[in-house]
Design a protein around this motif. Structure first.
Motif, PDB file in Angstrom:
ATOM      1  N   ARG A 167     107.845   7.527  76.062  1.00 19.22           N
ATOM      2  CA  ARG A 167     108.334   6.149  76.163  1.00 19.22           C
ATOM      3  C   ARG A 167     109.552   5.948  75.280  1.00 19.22           C
ATOM      4  NH1 ARG A 167     103.117   2.103  76.880  1.00 19.22           N
ATOM      5  NH2 ARG A 167     102.022   3.456  78.350  1.00 19.22           N
ATOM      6  N   GLU A 210     110.802   3.557  73.437  1.00 21.58           N
ATOM      7  CA  GLU A 210     110.426   2.294  72.796  1.00 21.58           C
ATOM      8  C   GLU A 210     111.621   1.748  72.011  1.00 21.58           C
ATOM      9  OE1 GLU A 210     107.483   0.943  73.231  1.00 21.58           O
ATOM     10  OE2 GLU A 210     105.929   2.496  73.384  1.00 21.58           O
ATOM     11  N   ARG A 235     103.422   4.545  66.960  1.00 18.82           N
ATOM     12  CA  ARG A 235     104.325   4.313  68.104  1.00 18.82           C
ATOM     13  C   ARG A 235     105.282   5.486  68.223  1.00 18.82           C
ATOM     14  NH1 ARG A 235     104.978   0.027  71.278  1.00 18.82           N
ATOM     15  NH2 ARG A 235     103.748  -1.286  69.891  1.00 18.82           N
TER      16      ARG A 235
HETATM   17 MG    MG Z   1     104.195  -0.749  74.996  1.00 16.27          MG
END
Ligand code: MG
Ligand code: ATP
Ligand code: ZN
Length: 290
Positions: free
Chosen positions: A140, A142, A150
């Motif tokens: 991802r 992000e 994360r």
């Molecule tokens: Mg998310």
């Protein structure tokens, strides 16, 4: 689109023991802990009758496009391509290739694991109560990263139900209870919260429906979602031509997703960063909550 400042600085890699890295290499203790967690979740799936399949870490763009990935989540997406040795030098310059150094990308890095299940069953007919489990690397883009909490690339274990709507809902409620009981056995304070539907975000009518009857619940520890349950109605069944053997209708689907590094982050925090102590707690809790 302009990249956020930290993206122009590049992606950082660390050892998974804190910090804000986009990518981590797990050490031996963390690896044992992550494997124990994954064994536990896989075991729940298999005990419920799931078969296990192993997907590749990338897919043809055409496959991911079928799921509206590039309509609904273009901001998260990564693509991969071989080098163009006719036009480029084949060598990165200051840690990056220039656009002309690459051939046109035809591969997509998935941001969720369950796509592999729908593609595996594409154009087939299935029993009404099909259950399958798989783990994959997810990617991802992000807007910020924060180590295990994360990551750019992380592992997501999923248990995916295909068949009748009732079957998909039974699986969601069964594993909702499992997850809450497991968190309890681990002495983690967990909240189950309705979240916005990730698959239909851009579709007004469906988004409204999602608000009226939530199709996604997240299991939060502190402010971190470490698992989620998702109902997709017959969206993937239609997109992949998956039909129920019984009546030939498109299959309904649901999935249960575990962000393995986030479980790691939460357990390490809970046990003062002592991976061995966390592992003992997982082994104990897995016995209790099974
Ligand atoms: Mg998310
Ligand atoms: P968030 O709101 O925290 O961004 P999400 O709604 O994007 O989470 P899902 O799409 O439901 O998350 O993904 C399933 C699971 O994958 C999450 O519950 C979480 O455990 C994990 N996950 C999602 N994004 C990341 C990430 N960037 N790094 C590590 N794990 C992640
Ligand atoms: Zn899923």
């Amino acid at each position: 689109m302009t990249a956020a400042p930290h993206h122009t600085e590049g992606f950082t890699r660390g050892r998974g023991d804190g910090g804000t890295d986009a990518l981590v290499i797990l050490g031996p203790g963390q690896t044992d802990l992550l494997r124990a967690l994954d064994r536990t979740f896989t075991g729940w799936g298999r005990a419920a009758g799931a078969s296990e399949i192993l997907p590749p870490p990338v897919y043809p763009l055409r496959d991911l496009e079928k799921f509206d990935v590039y309509t609904n989540f273009p901001h998260l997406a990564f693509a991969a391509a071989p080098l163009d040795l006719e036009h480029g030098t084949g060598k990165p310059d200051e840690g990056r290739f220039r656009p002309g150094d690459l051939q046109a990308p035809q591969l997509g890095l998935p941001h969720a694991t369950c796509y592999g299940a729908y593609l595996y069953y594409e154009n087939t007919r299935l029993p009404d109560d099909t259950l399958v489990t798989l783990v994959n690397r997810c990617f991802r883009h992000e807007d910020h990263y924060s180590g295990l909490r994360r990551l750019l690339s992380f592992q997501m274990r999923e248990i995916v139900a295909l068949g009748t709507y009732e079957h998909t809902q039974q699986v969601v409620s069964r594993f909702t209870e499992r997850i809450l009981a497991f968190a309890d056995a681990l002495s983690l304070r967990m909240d189950k919260q309705a979240a916005s539907d990730p698959f239909f975000e851009n579709d007004g009518a469906r988004a409204l429906l999602a608000k009226l009857s939530p199709v996604k619940y997240e299991f939060q520890v502190g402010d971190l979602a470490i698992a989620s349950v998702n109902t997709h109605r017959n969206f993937f069944g239609e997109r992949c031509g998956i039909r129920r053997a019984q009546d030939g209708e498109h299959a309904f689907t649901s999935c249960v997703a575990f962000g393995l590094e986030r479980w790691l982050a939460v357990l390490l925090e809970h046990h003062g960063q002592d991976a061995e102590r966390a592992l003992q707690a997982v082994d104990r809790a897995a016995g209790q909550a099974s």
